[in-house]
Scaffold this motif. Structure first.
Motif, PDB file in Angstrom:
ATOM      1  N   MET A  30     -22.199  29.457  -9.218  1.00 23.05           N
ATOM      2  CA  MET A  30     -22.357  29.404  -7.764  1.00 23.05           C
ATOM      3  C   MET A  30     -23.296  28.257  -7.397  1.00 23.05           C
ATOM      4  SD  MET A  30     -22.713  33.475  -6.912  1.00 23.05           S
ATOM      5  CE  MET A  30     -22.985  33.140  -5.171  1.00 23.05           C
ATOM      6  N   ASN A  31     -22.837  27.427  -6.461  1.00 25.65           N
ATOM      7  CA  ASN A  31     -23.641  26.275  -6.058  1.00 25.65           C
ATOM      8  C   ASN A  31     -24.661  26.627  -4.987  1.00 25.65           C
ATOM      9  OD1 ASN A  31     -22.190  24.529  -7.754  1.00 25.65           O
ATOM     10  ND2 ASN A  31     -20.573  24.293  -6.217  1.00 25.65           N
ATOM     11  N   GLN A  32     -24.451  27.733  -4.294  1.00 24.78           N
ATOM     12  CA  GLN A  32     -25.351  28.127  -3.220  1.00 24.78           C
ATOM     13  C   GLN A  32     -25.944  29.498  -3.499  1.00 24.78           C
ATOM     14  OE1 GLN A  32     -23.520  28.383   0.625  1.00 24.78           O
ATOM     15  NE2 GLN A  32     -25.463  28.467   1.730  1.00 24.78           N
ATOM     16  N   PRO A  33     -27.268  29.613  -3.450  1.00 23.87           N
ATOM     17  CA  PRO A  33     -27.872  30.935  -3.662  1.00 23.87           C
ATOM     18  C   PRO A  33     -27.396  31.934  -2.612  1.00 23.87           C
ATOM     19  CG  PRO A  33     -29.520  29.196  -3.761  1.00 23.87           C
ATOM     20  CD  PRO A  33     -28.264  28.561  -3.249  1.00 23.87           C
ATOM     21  N   ILE A  34     -27.132  33.154  -3.049  1.00 23.73           N
ATOM     22  CA  ILE A  34     -26.679  34.181  -2.118  1.00 23.73           C
ATOM     23  C   ILE A  34     -27.686  34.394  -1.002  1.00 23.73           C
ATOM     24  CG2 ILE A  34     -26.138  36.641  -1.907  1.00 23.73           C
ATOM     25  CD1 ILE A  34     -24.948  36.534  -4.692  1.00 23.73           C
ATOM     26  N   ALA A  35     -28.967  34.298  -1.341  1.00 23.44           N
ATOM     27  CA  ALA A  35     -30.015  34.524  -0.338  1.00 23.44           C
ATOM     28  C   ALA A  35     -29.966  33.509   0.797  1.00 23.44           C
ATOM     29  CB  ALA A  35     -31.389  34.507  -1.001  1.00 23.44           C
ATOM     30  N   ASP A  36     -29.318  32.367   0.554  1.00 19.36           N
ATOM     31  CA  ASP A  36     -29.242  31.331   1.586  1.00 19.36           C
ATOM     32  C   ASP A  36     -28.043  31.502   2.515  1.00 19.36           C
ATOM     33  OD1 ASP A  36     -31.503  30.210   0.583  1.00 19.36           O
ATOM     34  OD2 ASP A  36     -30.484  28.610  -0.539  1.00 19.36           O
ATOM     35  N   LEU A  37     -27.171  32.462   2.215  1.00 22.93           N
ATOM     36  CA  LEU A  37     -26.016  32.692   3.072  1.00 22.93           C
ATOM     37  C   LEU A  37     -26.461  33.423   4.334  1.00 22.93           C
ATOM     38  CD1 LEU A  37     -23.444  33.886   0.397  1.00 22.93           C
ATOM     39  CD2 LEU A  37     -23.538  31.645   1.500  1.00 22.93           C
ATOM     40  N   ARG A  38     -26.229  32.819   5.478  1.00 24.93           N
ATOM     41  CA  ARG A  38     -26.596  33.470   6.738  1.00 24.93           C
ATOM     42  C   ARG A  38     -25.775  32.897   7.880  1.00 24.93           C
ATOM     43  NH1 ARG A  38     -31.128  31.155   5.012  1.00 24.93           N
ATOM     44  NH2 ARG A  38     -32.108  33.192   4.813  1.00 24.93           N
ATOM     45  N   GLN A  39     -25.543  33.719   8.861  1.00 28.02           N
ATOM     46  CA  GLN A  39     -24.786  33.328  10.047  1.00 28.02           C
ATOM     47  C   GLN A  39     -25.627  33.637  11.274  1.00 28.02           C
ATOM     48  OE1 GLN A  39     -21.666  31.907  10.315  1.00 28.02           O
ATOM     49  NE2 GLN A  39     -21.956  31.836  12.525  1.00 28.02           N
ATOM     50  N   ASN A  40     -25.772  32.670  12.145  1.00 28.54           N
ATOM     51  CA  ASN A  40     -26.513  32.896  13.387  1.00 28.54           C
ATOM     52  C   ASN A  40     -25.513  33.262  14.473  1.00 28.54           C
ATOM     53  OD1 ASN A  40     -28.890  33.054  14.899  1.00 28.54           O
ATOM     54  ND2 ASN A  40     -28.639  30.983  15.686  1.00 28.54           N
ATOM     55  N   TYR A  41     -25.612  34.478  14.991  1.00 33.92           N
ATOM     56  CA  TYR A  41     -24.643  34.981  15.958  1.00 33.92           C
ATOM     57  C   TYR A  41     -25.004  34.499  17.368  1.00 33.92           C
ATOM     58  CZ  TYR A  41     -23.590  37.990  12.011  1.00 33.92           C
ATOM     59  OH  TYR A  41     -23.262  38.457  10.766  1.00 33.92           O
ATOM     60  N   THR A  42     -24.037  33.855  18.018  1.00 35.97           N
ATOM     61  CA  THR A  42     -24.347  33.221  19.300  1.00 35.97           C
ATOM     62  C   THR A  42     -23.290  33.444  20.384  1.00 35.97           C
ATOM     63  OG1 THR A  42     -23.275  31.159  18.585  1.00 35.97           O
ATOM     64  CG2 THR A  42     -25.638  31.361  18.149  1.00 35.97           C
ATOM     65  N   LEU A  43     -22.245  34.230  20.097  1.00 34.37           N
ATOM     66  CA  LEU A  43     -21.116  34.313  21.026  1.00 34.37           C
ATOM     67  C   LEU A  43     -21.473  34.944  22.368  1.00 34.37           C
ATOM     68  CD1 LEU A  43     -18.030  35.292  18.837  1.00 34.37           C
ATOM     69  CD2 LEU A  43     -18.532  33.105  19.924  1.00 34.37           C
ATOM     70  N   THR A  44     -22.079  36.098  22.337  1.00 36.37           N
ATOM     71  CA  THR A  44     -22.328  36.833  23.582  1.00 36.37           C
ATOM     72  C   THR A  44     -23.368  37.909  23.329  1.00 36.37           C
ATOM     73  OG1 THR A  44     -21.251  38.054  25.391  1.00 36.37           O
ATOM     74  CG2 THR A  44     -20.522  38.555  23.162  1.00 36.37           C
ATOM     75  N   GLY A  45     -23.637  38.718  24.349  1.00 36.04           N
ATOM     76  CA  GLY A  45     -24.568  39.828  24.203  1.00 36.04           C
ATOM     77  C   GLY A  45     -23.908  41.115  24.665  1.00 36.04           C
ATOM     78  N   LEU A  46     -24.655  42.192  24.609  1.00 32.39           N
ATOM     79  CA  LEU A  46     -24.166  43.484  25.085  1.00 32.39           C
ATOM     80  C   LEU A  46     -25.302  44.152  25.852  1.00 32.39           C
ATOM     81  CD1 LEU A  46     -22.012  45.719  25.187  1.00 32.39           C
ATOM     82  CD2 LEU A  46     -22.987  46.621  23.047  1.00 32.39           C
ATOM     83  N   ILE A  47     -25.208  44.092  27.158  1.00 29.46           N
ATOM     84  CA  ILE A  47     -26.209  44.740  27.995  1.00 29.46           C
ATOM     85  C   ILE A  47     -25.571  45.942  28.684  1.00 29.46           C
ATOM     86  CG2 ILE A  47     -27.547  42.629  28.354  1.00 29.46           C
ATOM     87  CD1 ILE A  47     -26.236  42.340  31.087  1.00 29.46           C
ATOM     88  N   GLU A  48     -26.415  46.837  29.151  1.00 32.01           N
ATOM     89  CA  GLU A  48     -25.931  48.089  29.706  1.00 32.01           C
ATOM     90  C   GLU A  48     -24.936  47.882  30.844  1.00 32.01           C
ATOM     91  OE1 GLU A  48     -29.572  49.115  27.439  1.00 32.01           O
ATOM     92  OE2 GLU A  48     -28.789  47.430  28.578  1.00 32.01           O
ATOM     93  N   ALA A  49     -25.156  46.880  31.669  1.00 30.97           N
ATOM     94  CA  ALA A  49     -24.273  46.633  32.810  1.00 30.97           C
ATOM     95  C   ALA A  49     -22.867  46.240  32.372  1.00 30.97           C
ATOM     96  CB  ALA A  49     -24.862  45.544  33.704  1.00 30.97           C
ATOM     97  N   GLN A  50     -22.724  45.770  31.113  1.00 37.96           N
ATOM     98  CA  GLN A  50     -21.424  45.350  30.598  1.00 37.96           C
ATOM     99  C   GLN A  50     -20.704  46.469  29.850  1.00 37.96           C
ATOM    100  OE1 GLN A  50     -22.977  42.211  28.126  1.00 37.96           O
ATOM    101  NE2 GLN A  50     -22.394  40.625  29.595  1.00 37.96           N
ATOM    102  N   ALA A  51     -21.393  47.548  29.575  1.00 33.75           N
ATOM    103  CA  ALA A  51     -20.837  48.613  28.738  1.00 33.75           C
ATOM    104  C   ALA A  51     -20.467  49.824  29.573  1.00 33.75           C
ATOM    105  CB  ALA A  51     -21.854  49.007  27.665  1.00 33.75           C
ATOM    106  N   ASP A  52     -19.331  50.423  29.249  1.00 34.46           N
ATOM    107  CA  ASP A  52     -18.901  51.621  29.961  1.00 34.46           C
ATOM    108  C   ASP A  52     -19.761  52.812  29.552  1.00 34.46           C
ATOM    109  OD1 ASP A  52     -16.995  54.044  30.575  1.00 34.46           O
ATOM    110  OD2 ASP A  52     -16.098  52.312  31.565  1.00 34.46           O
ATOM    111  N   LEU A  53     -19.924  53.751  30.449  1.00 40.04           N
ATOM    112  CA  LEU A  53     -20.692  54.957  30.141  1.00 40.04           C
ATOM    113  C   LEU A  53     -19.944  55.887  29.191  1.00 40.04           C
ATOM    114  CD1 LEU A  53     -22.181  55.763  33.671  1.00 40.04           C
ATOM    115  CD2 LEU A  53     -23.424  54.955  31.655  1.00 40.04           C
TER     116      LEU A  53
END
Length: 214
Positions: free
Chosen positions: A1-24
């Motif tokens: 493996m050329n890349q250490p597993i510990a270095d694998l990471r994804q920065n999530y940036t698509l959207t959020g989830l706030i209460e006003a967007q979620a159904d009750l």
């Protein structure tokens, strides 16, 4: 493996989830997210991890496919004599996890299973292709077999037995419905400060929505 597993990471940036967007109602919220997963053309968006418990108290998990859901719960089908079927017979409490990577979303579900009705199992079984029906008979799921040839031989014998006939549903094959008491929606966010909205069923069967720290 050329890349250490510990270095694998994804920065999530698509959207959020706030209460006003979620159904009750968590089932409506799940339906909305599931439809988005379909639109995103995620490979098998109905694939979910099913976690059960062995008689020794050890966790056991595998992937299964969601085949139906409504406000009664989430339905999947399997061999009742399989390892998971035997575990569910002894301990009906389970957990489910959906992971939709393209949307940076996860759904966790915890609850108790019950078998669906015979009519529901029949309806789904007879909607399956014949090859899948034969498979339900040919495989003694989770049992040890000596080689692949044994499975192929069983399949050939079944095809001969039911040639020109409708393949019936095996009595050991059918559905389970997961009746949830907790449903959690997770939306990835930057810096690992994710959004988590948890719906918990109260003693009066009302759903309580709470925000959880990531």
């Amino acid at each position: 493996m050329n890349q250490p597993i510990a270095d694998l990471r994804q920065n999530y940036t698509l959207t959020g989830l706030i209460e006003a967007q979620a159904d009750l109602n968590p089932f409506i919220q799940f339906k909305n997210w599931f439809e988005k997963a379909l639109e995103a053309q995620i490979l098998e968006p109905n694939a979910m991890t099913l976690a059960t418990v062995t008689p020794e108290g050890k966790p056991s998990s595998r992937m299964v496919l969601l085949k139906d859901f409504d406000e009664r719960g989430f339905v999947f089908f399997t061999n009742y004599n399989s390892a998971k079927g035997q575990q569910l017979n002894q301990n009906p409490w389970v957990a489910l996890v959906f992971w939709w990577d393209t949307l940076e979303r996860q759904v966790r579900i915890e609850g108790k299973v019950e078998k669906v009705t015979e009519a529901e199992s029949d309806r789904y079984f007879y909607s399956r292709p014949n090859e899948s029906r034969f498979g339900a008979w040919a495989s003694e799921q989770s049992k040890i077999i000596e080689n692949r040839e044994i499975l192929e031989q069983r399949l050939a014998e079944l095809k001969q037995k039911y040639a020109g006939q409708e393949v019936p549903r095996p009595p050991h094959w059918g559905g389970y419905r997961v009746i949830p008491d907790l449903i959690e929606f997770w939306q990835g966010r930057p810096s690992r400060l994710h959004d988590r909205l948890s719906y918990r069923r109260s003693e009066t069967s009302q759903w309580l929505r709470e925000r959880l720290s990531p």
